[in-house]
Structure formats: structure tokens, C-alpha cells
Design a protein around this motif. Sequence first.
Motif, PDB file in Angstrom:
ATOM      1  N   UNK B 480       0.819  -1.206   0.000  1.00  0.00           N
ATOM      2  CA  UNK B 480       0.000   0.000   0.000  1.00  0.00           C
ATOM      3  C   UNK B 480       0.857   1.262   0.000  1.00  0.00           C
ATOM      4  N   UNK B 481       1.936   1.196   0.819  1.00  0.00           N
ATOM      5  CA  UNK B 481       2.760   2.381   0.960  1.00  0.00           C
ATOM      6  C   UNK B 481       3.435   2.752  -0.359  1.00  0.00           C
ATOM      7  N   UNK B 482       3.960   1.721  -1.018  1.00  0.00           N
ATOM      8  CA  UNK B 482       4.634   1.960  -2.295  1.00  0.00           C
ATOM      9  C   UNK B 482       3.654   2.569  -3.282  1.00  0.00           C
ATOM     10  N   UNK B 483       2.416   2.049  -3.267  1.00  0.00           N
ATOM     11  CA  UNK B 483       1.422   2.533  -4.220  1.00  0.00           C
ATOM     12  C   UNK B 483       1.108   3.999  -3.966  1.00  0.00           C
ATOM     13  N   UNK B 484       1.003   4.336  -2.659  1.00  0.00           N
ATOM     14  CA  UNK B 484       0.724   5.735  -2.357  1.00  0.00           C
ATOM     15  C   UNK B 484       1.859   6.633  -2.839  1.00  0.00           C
ATOM     16  N   UNK B 485       3.060   6.134  -2.659  1.00  0.00           N
ATOM     17  CA  UNK B 485       4.218   6.889  -3.117  1.00  0.00           C
ATOM     18  C   UNK B 485       4.190   7.082  -4.635  1.00  0.00           C
ATOM     19  N   UNK B 486       3.849   5.979  -5.299  1.00  0.00           N
ATOM     20  CA  UNK B 486       3.743   6.018  -6.768  1.00  0.00           C
ATOM     21  C   UNK B 486       2.743   7.083  -7.199  1.00  0.00           C
ATOM     22  N   UNK B 487       1.608   7.034  -6.513  1.00  0.00           N
ATOM     23  CA  UNK B 487       0.527   7.932  -6.870  1.00  0.00           C
ATOM     24  C   UNK B 487       0.987   9.393  -6.733  1.00  0.00           C
ATOM     25  N   UNK B 488       1.722   9.615  -5.643  1.00  0.00           N
ATOM     26  CA  UNK B 488       2.190  10.965  -5.395  1.00  0.00           C
ATOM     27  C   UNK B 488       3.130  11.399  -6.514  1.00  0.00           C
ATOM     28  N   UNK B 490       3.164  10.425  -9.446  1.00  0.00           N
ATOM     29  CA  UNK B 490       2.437  10.590 -10.710  1.00  0.00           C
ATOM     30  C   UNK B 490       1.415  11.729 -10.600  1.00  0.00           C
ATOM     31  N   UNK B 491       1.531  12.482  -9.547  1.00  0.00           N
ATOM     32  CA  UNK B 491       0.666  13.646  -9.297  1.00  0.00           C
ATOM     33  C   UNK B 491      -0.809  13.276  -9.346  1.00  0.00           C
ATOM     34  N   UNK B 492      -1.143  12.204  -8.665  1.00  0.00           N
ATOM     35  CA  UNK B 492      -2.536  11.767  -8.520  1.00  0.00           C
ATOM     36  C   UNK B 492      -3.275  11.731  -9.859  1.00  0.00           C
ATOM     37  N   UNK B 493      -2.593  11.240 -10.861  1.00  0.00           N
ATOM     38  CA  UNK B 493      -3.248  11.101 -12.165  1.00  0.00           C
ATOM     39  C   UNK B 493      -4.421  10.145 -12.029  1.00  0.00           C
ATOM     40  N   UNK B 494      -5.465  10.302 -12.817  1.00  0.00           N
ATOM     41  CA  UNK B 494      -6.588   9.379 -12.695  1.00  0.00           C
ATOM     42  C   UNK B 494      -6.899   8.598 -13.977  1.00  0.00           C
ATOM     43  N   UNK B 495      -5.999   8.692 -14.942  1.00  0.00           N
ATOM     44  CA  UNK B 495      -6.165   7.862 -16.145  1.00  0.00           C
ATOM     45  C   UNK B 495      -4.877   7.085 -16.400  1.00  0.00           C
ATOM     46  N   UNK B 496      -5.027   5.830 -16.744  1.00  0.00           N
ATOM     47  CA  UNK B 496      -3.831   5.049 -17.069  1.00  0.00           C
ATOM     48  C   UNK B 496      -3.449   5.299 -18.528  1.00  0.00           C
ATOM     49  N   UNK B 497      -2.302   4.773 -19.009  1.00  0.00           N
ATOM     50  CA  UNK B 497      -1.835   5.083 -20.364  1.00  0.00           C
ATOM     51  C   UNK B 497      -2.839   4.690 -21.425  1.00  0.00           C
ATOM     52  N   UNK B 498      -3.731   3.743 -21.096  1.00  0.00           N
ATOM     53  CA  UNK B 498      -4.703   3.330 -22.096  1.00  0.00           C
ATOM     54  C   UNK B 498      -5.992   4.131 -21.966  1.00  0.00           C
ATOM     55  N   UNK B 499      -5.988   5.120 -21.102  1.00  0.00           N
ATOM     56  CA  UNK B 499      -7.125   6.003 -21.001  1.00  0.00           C
ATOM     57  C   UNK B 499      -8.224   5.519 -20.078  1.00  0.00           C
ATOM     58  N   UNK B 500      -7.958   4.466 -19.298  1.00  0.00           N
ATOM     59  CA  UNK B 500      -9.006   3.995 -18.400  1.00  0.00           C
ATOM     60  C   UNK B 500      -8.788   4.607 -17.021  1.00  0.00           C
ATOM     61  N   UNK B 501      -9.866   4.781 -16.261  1.00  0.00           N
ATOM     62  CA  UNK B 501      -9.711   5.450 -14.962  1.00  0.00           C
ATOM     63  C   UNK B 501      -8.965   4.561 -13.970  1.00  0.00           C
ATOM     64  N   UNK B 502      -8.167   5.189 -13.122  1.00  0.00           N
ATOM     65  CA  UNK B 502      -7.468   4.472 -12.063  1.00  0.00           C
ATOM     66  C   UNK B 502      -8.295   4.597 -10.794  1.00  0.00           C
ATOM     67  N   UNK B 503      -8.690   3.507 -10.181  1.00  0.00           N
ATOM     68  CA  UNK B 503      -9.458   3.613  -8.939  1.00  0.00           C
ATOM     69  C   UNK B 503      -8.630   4.365  -7.898  1.00  0.00           C
ATOM     70  N   UNK B 504      -9.266   5.284  -7.189  1.00  0.00           N
ATOM     71  CA  UNK B 504      -8.518   6.065  -6.222  1.00  0.00           C
ATOM     72  C   UNK B 504      -8.506   5.342  -4.884  1.00  0.00           C
ATOM     73  N   UNK B 505      -7.711   5.882  -3.964  1.00  0.00           N
ATOM     74  CA  UNK B 505      -7.629   5.293  -2.639  1.00  0.00           C
ATOM     75  C   UNK B 505      -9.010   5.293  -1.988  1.00  0.00           C
ATOM     76  N   UNK B 506      -9.749   6.339  -2.287  1.00  0.00           N
ATOM     77  CA  UNK B 506     -11.094   6.449  -1.739  1.00  0.00           C
ATOM     78  C   UNK B 506     -11.959   5.269  -2.177  1.00  0.00           C
ATOM     79  N   UNK B 507     -11.860   4.946  -3.465  1.00  0.00           N
ATOM     80  CA  UNK B 507     -12.641   3.829  -3.971  1.00  0.00           C
ATOM     81  C   UNK B 507     -12.297   2.553  -3.241  1.00  0.00           C
TER      82      UNK B 507
END
Lengths: 334, 528
Positions: B480-488, B490-507
Motif C-alpha cells: 500500500x505504501x509503495x502505491x501511495x508513493x507512486x501515486x504521489x 504521478x501527481x494523482x493522475x486518474x487515467x492510465x496510459x490506455x485512457x481507463x480510470x485508475x481507482x482512487x484510494x477512496x474507492x
Amino acid sequence: MTDFIPAFDFHRIFVDPWTQSASNFGWIVVMGFLVTTACSLVGNYLILRRMALVGDAISHSVLPGLAIAFLLSRSRSSAAMFIGALCAGVLTTVIIEVIHKKTRVKQDSAIGIAFSTLFAIGVILISLFADKVDLDQDCVLYGEIAFVPLEPLATLGGISLAPPSVVRMACITFLTILIIVFFYKELLVSSFDPGLAESMGIRATVVHYGLMALLSVVVVSAFESAGAILVIAMLIIPGATVSLLSNRLPIILFLSVVHAALSSILGLHLAIWLGCSIAGAMVVMAAVLFCLAWIFSPSEGLLQRVMRSGNFKPSDETSTLKIHEPNAAPVSNI
Amino acid sequence: MQFSQEMNAFFQQTGKNRKPPIPGFCLSIFYSPSSILHLLFRRASIFYLLFSILFLLAESAHAAKIGDISETRMGEQALRFFTFQDASLRHALIGSILLGITCGLLGSFIVVRRMALMGDALSHAVLPGVALGFLWSMSKDPIAIFVGATLVGLLGSATVGLITHTTRLKEDSAIGMVLAAFFAVGICMITMIQRLPTGNKSGVDKFLFGQAAAISEGDVRLMAVVTVLTVLLISVFYKEFLVMSFDAGFARALGFPVRLIHHGLMLLLAFSVVISLQAVGVVLVSAMLITPAAAAYLLTDRMKRMLWLSAFFGMSAGALGAFLSFLGNNLPTGPFMVLACSVVFGLAFLFAPRHGAFSRWLRQRSRSARVRRENTLKSLYHVLESRNFRGESVTMHELAEQRRETVEDARCQALQLRRHELATLHEDGDEILFTPAGWQRACAIVRNHRLWELYLTNAAHIAADHVHEDAEKIEHVLGEEVVMHLEKRLRYANKDPHGRPIPSLQDVHQETRAPAGSKELAGYGKKD
């Protein structure tokens, strides 16, 4: 003390054997030479691959193979013995590799565990069945080189040739030489650089197990007639000696054959002088030759070092470092 | 003329040994034939039973024999063993236990220092020392043999050291050299002793395979002294030995006398080998050093615990070996001890909690099962996503289509999910619904996957069509920690390279099924 070490009598030790019972001693020397040649040729590769002690392990652990083959076949036929020993030999390599790869136990411990277990099983089997199996006389002839001349000579087309064990050993030695000549490149490359061998399309594991199988065959056939001590020693000592003298593999192979011949002849004479075990004396002479090479080797002999540096002293530092050096070439990936 | 007489005598003497009808071939390959005969004359019919159990080699020829085995004799022997009425038996047992403890303790150090085969070299190298000690006193005097063997053993270990750092030979070759050369000298000397008028009764040959019954009171006293010395030295200098074993450089930096400690260990090792010779024999002593310690090494990571375990294993193997060899009417002791050790090692090898092969296999299996479950969850998520999270349940057919496998396989997977309470099944098992836990896990996995893909394209500049395979593997491993770091990063991007939404931590933590915020669809595990 004179009882223990008989007086040195040149005539008795060096001349009489050849004038009075040349055929007896001739066969012993020939046998010794064949055994040491086969062992030293295979041994060279073991040393190059840092597997010197795997040879030691296999020569101990073929024992249960021999015993089980004997108990199952109820005969002492060479074929059964060979198969038994071959299986035991390969089994040893597999056990070593499994222990070494699957756990964090290091290779040296794995070798120690594998061979001692199999050897213990062999000894127990033999002592359990000792009084059960009846064998003909020449069974007991196994393993003592002094018995070679006592065997009835094998005949071919009415001409008596040689004691059968000598003939057998000659075949094995010849086979060893053939294999080494035939697969020279594969063995060379995979011994020095497994990565390169792999890239050249040489299957390293195949070469590895092939070498182990050859080793088992040599070990068991030498066992039959010469005893384990000679086998274990000759797998290591000639290779170690000549590796102090040369860097070129063909020269190393050639010199180790010379070493084999010298140690078997000199060993016989030592045994006659001291009246001790012939195989043991041959090994002692081989070790003496090693010491000579160690002292006088032109490239890295002790004498050379002393003369070169003037103040040679062994430092403990290197020894402890060496002990902790991580094992660079594990047996498994060779 | 005199010579040929000698020759005849020589061959007659050796020829004598051809008499016994025994498979001497196997043992005599090892040592001069006369030295091993004592092994071979044992009446051991009892052991057919034990043997056939052990090795499953019960041949029909022996079946008749099993009936003959006198249970009483075995029982009697066992009774005699446990009542300790024989002095020699007491000595054998105490001796075996003592040597087991000593070897176990010292073995631990050589196993972790990767010097295991030094024990082998030492044990073979002491043979000339044994012969010298015998020659010195002309009898089997324990002290003389002890001194001779220890000195020659130390000479052997010093030679190994000298060879390794004055030549380019590796340590294993040097060990093999010393082992073979010293042993050969020993064999020569023993055969010479046997030639002496008094030599035949020397019993020097017993040192090859060991005979616990031959342990005398003097031997036991010597063993006790060595054991006490070993335990004392190890407990006093425990820290020094410990640091030396794992980090010689650090030990040197601390100012420990590294050289002294090394030689002290070698000395103790030589002691332990020498006292074990009588009971275990030259050939197998090294196993008493290596095997119990290696078994302990698999069971624990703490040196202290390893020492205790190893001493315990050595002790029990010693006692067991003495017992079995006594049962079989003085069979050779060494092999039984070694086999007992090997059995312990085998069990540790298979079932050690962390390093055992079996537990590793179990762990691996459960890991791959988890990966499979997570992949199924991900597929369910994809199905739901493909219809914009409309509807709650996924049919088997949809799942199978998504996973490109048969409906039966999909059903198996679904059952696995239900077993782990990640999903529930409805409509006769034809429809699958997430449980809250299942939903969270699916979101987390998809999130891991897409974030990683994004990271690979953005930070590592890998083409978008090359990142999927890698993300497939790493999605199960990321914490989980690594993922949060990754997210940070990537500046909390919400689309992956293929254009699909990335589920957020909230989800992930929300426990609701639809990330689109369609609250009216809440409710799990039950069909609308």
C-alpha cells in the motif's frame, strides 16, 4: 625401530622385483598406472571446476550402489556393479545439488552430508548382510591392488593376455581418453566459462552430468582393483601438482599422465621397502611429487617466491579472507 | 632367493584374507582387508526385520528369516541396554553422548563459516597421528594417541592453509590433497604396524569405522574433559566466535585476535575429531560435525538456538547409534549415528518452518493460489467496468469470456473466491457478486496495475503497449505504501496510459461497489 622401518637395501628394493618376479610386479605397476591415469584425467576437470571434493564424495558414496546391486543381482557381475555405482554416483550429485539449491545450506556442507549418509547406508548394508551372502573367493580380491597378479589370466584366442581386472581397467582408461579427446572443446569451454559454453550451444548440465557419470564409472572400476584411497587421492593430487607447473590444458593433461606413471612405479618400490600397503605407498609418492612441484615450480614454487620477494611470509589475513570468500562457482550451474 | 620367499610370504599373508565368505569387496576397497573383518563377522539376523522396514527391500528369500527372529533376544538386548548393567555399555553410551555434544557445538561454527569439509580433512589427517601415538606407547594408550592425533591434525589444517595461500590452488583442492596424502601415510603406517609382532592385536584398525563398545573408562574421561573444555570455551568466548564466524573483517576491526581465535577453533575441532575416532571412525567423523549443525541451521536463525539444537541432535544421534549398534550385537556404531543424524537433517530439510522444502512449497502454492484469485477479481472488475458498473452481478459466462477460459474453469475460480469470502454466488451458482472485501481487493489490484503502467510510461519512458506484461506481475506484489508513493509521484493522475480510470484510494476504502458514485446501487451479496 628397525622392525618398523626396514633397512634400505638398493638391490632388494629396486633390482630384485624386476629380476625375480617381474610378472607379479609388472601387473601391479600396470594396474596402478591405468587407475591413476584414468583418475587423474578426470580429476583435472574436477579441479578446474572447483569440484575436487565431489570426486571424494562420489568415491565414498558408490558403496551403497555396489552393495544394493550385489544384493539384488546376487552376483558380482561387472554390469550390475557398474549400474549400481553409476546410479549411486549420479544420486550423490543430485542430492548435493538439491540440498545446495533448495536450502541455504552451503555446498561444502551438502557434500559432507550426502556422502556420509550414503556411505553409512553402504556400511550398514554390508555389515547386515555380511553372514548371509556367500561369495566365491575372488570377491574378496576386490580392492587390493596386491591381488591383481593372483588372478587367472584372461585369454583371447588361446593366448593368455593379462589379469581380467587389468583388461577391464585398460578399457575404462581408454574410454576416458577417448571421451576427453572427443569432447575436448565442450569440456574445456564449460569448465572455464559456463556462460560462454551456454552461448555456444553447449548444454552445461549435460556436460556436468556426463562428467559425473564418467567419474562414477572410473571410480567404480578403479575400486574393484585398486582401493578407494588410491582413487580419492589420484582424483586430486595429479591435477593439483601439474596445475602448479603449467597453464595450458593439453600440457596439464599430459603431465598428469607422467605424474601417474611416476607415482605408481615409485610407490611400488616404496611399498616393497617398507612392506606396507601398495596403494597407500603410491599415494604417498604422489604427494611427495606434489611437494616437489610446490617447492620447485618455476612459476609459483615456494623457492621461487622466496628468491623473488626475499621476505616471504604467509599472512593470516589472506587465509581468513579466503575462507570467507563466497563460493564463486557453485556446482549446480556448471 | 631370499626375496622370492619374502614375496611368497607376502602373497600368502594377503591371501589369507580370501577365506571368509563375505562381501569384503566393498569394504576392503576402503582399507586393507584385514582391518575390516571385525565388521563382517557379526551375526545380525535380527536386523533383517529392521532393514526391510527401513529400505523396503524385503526379498522373498528373507521372508522365511523374519519368522526366525527371536523377539526375546532383541528385547533382552534392549533391556540390557536400558538397565545399564554393563560397564562397557555405560562407557559407550556416555561416550557417544559426549562426543555428540562436542561435535554438534563445534560443527555449528564450521557450518556457518563454510569450512565444513575442514572437519573431513582433519578427521582423515589424524590417522598418521593415531599410528604415531600407538608407536610411541606401543599400546592403545588414549593419551598418547590423543596427543599424536591432535598434533598431526593441526599439522594437516596448517598445511591446508599454507597450500591455499602460497599456490593458486583453491581451498577444496587443498583440502582434498591433505586429506588423501595424510590418510595414505596413515594407511601405510597402520599396515606397517600390523606387520610388527605386537601389531596384530593393536586394534588400531578399529579407528576406521569406529566401535563404541571399545570405548574404555580412560576414553570416557578424556571425552568428558574435552566436552567440558569445549562448552567452557564456547560460553566464555561466545561473542568472539560469533563475530568471527559471520564477519571476520568486523572482528578484526573490533581488535579481536582473529588468528588466535581461528587456531583455537581448529584446536578444539582437532580435539573433537580425535575423541570421536574411537566411536565413529575416521571416515564418518565429519558427518557428526556437519549434519547435526546443518539440520539446526535450517531450523533457526539465532546462533545460540542453533548451538543448543545442534548439540541436542548430536547427543540424540550418538545415543541412538550406540543403542542400535548394541542391539545388533556390536555392529559398527559410526554408520548408525550418522544415519540418525541424516534422518534428522532430512526431516529438517523437508519440514523446517522457514527453510524447509515442504514449507517453501506450501508457501509457493498459497502464493500462486492468491495470484489466481486476484486475477479472477480483476476480471470481475473488468467486466463490471466494461458496462460502466451497471448491474451488480457478473454471470459465469461473462467471467469465462473475460478470462478466455471455459465456464467450468470460471466456476472453479468463483468457488475459490467464495471460499475466501471475496464473492458470493447466486442463481444456482451462475452469478457472482463481490463481497466488500472482494471489492476492495479488486480495486486495489486494478489500481496497482494501472498506476504501475502509468509509472512505466511516464517515468521510465516505456511505450504504452509494452507495459501491460510487467504490470501483470507486479500488481500482486506492490504494498500500500509503495502505491501511495507512486501515486504521489504521478501527481494523482486518474487515467492510465490506455485512457481507463485508475481507482482512487477512496474507492478502495469506500466499500461501495461503484466508483462512479452511484450510491443507489449499494448492497452486496444479495440480488436486487
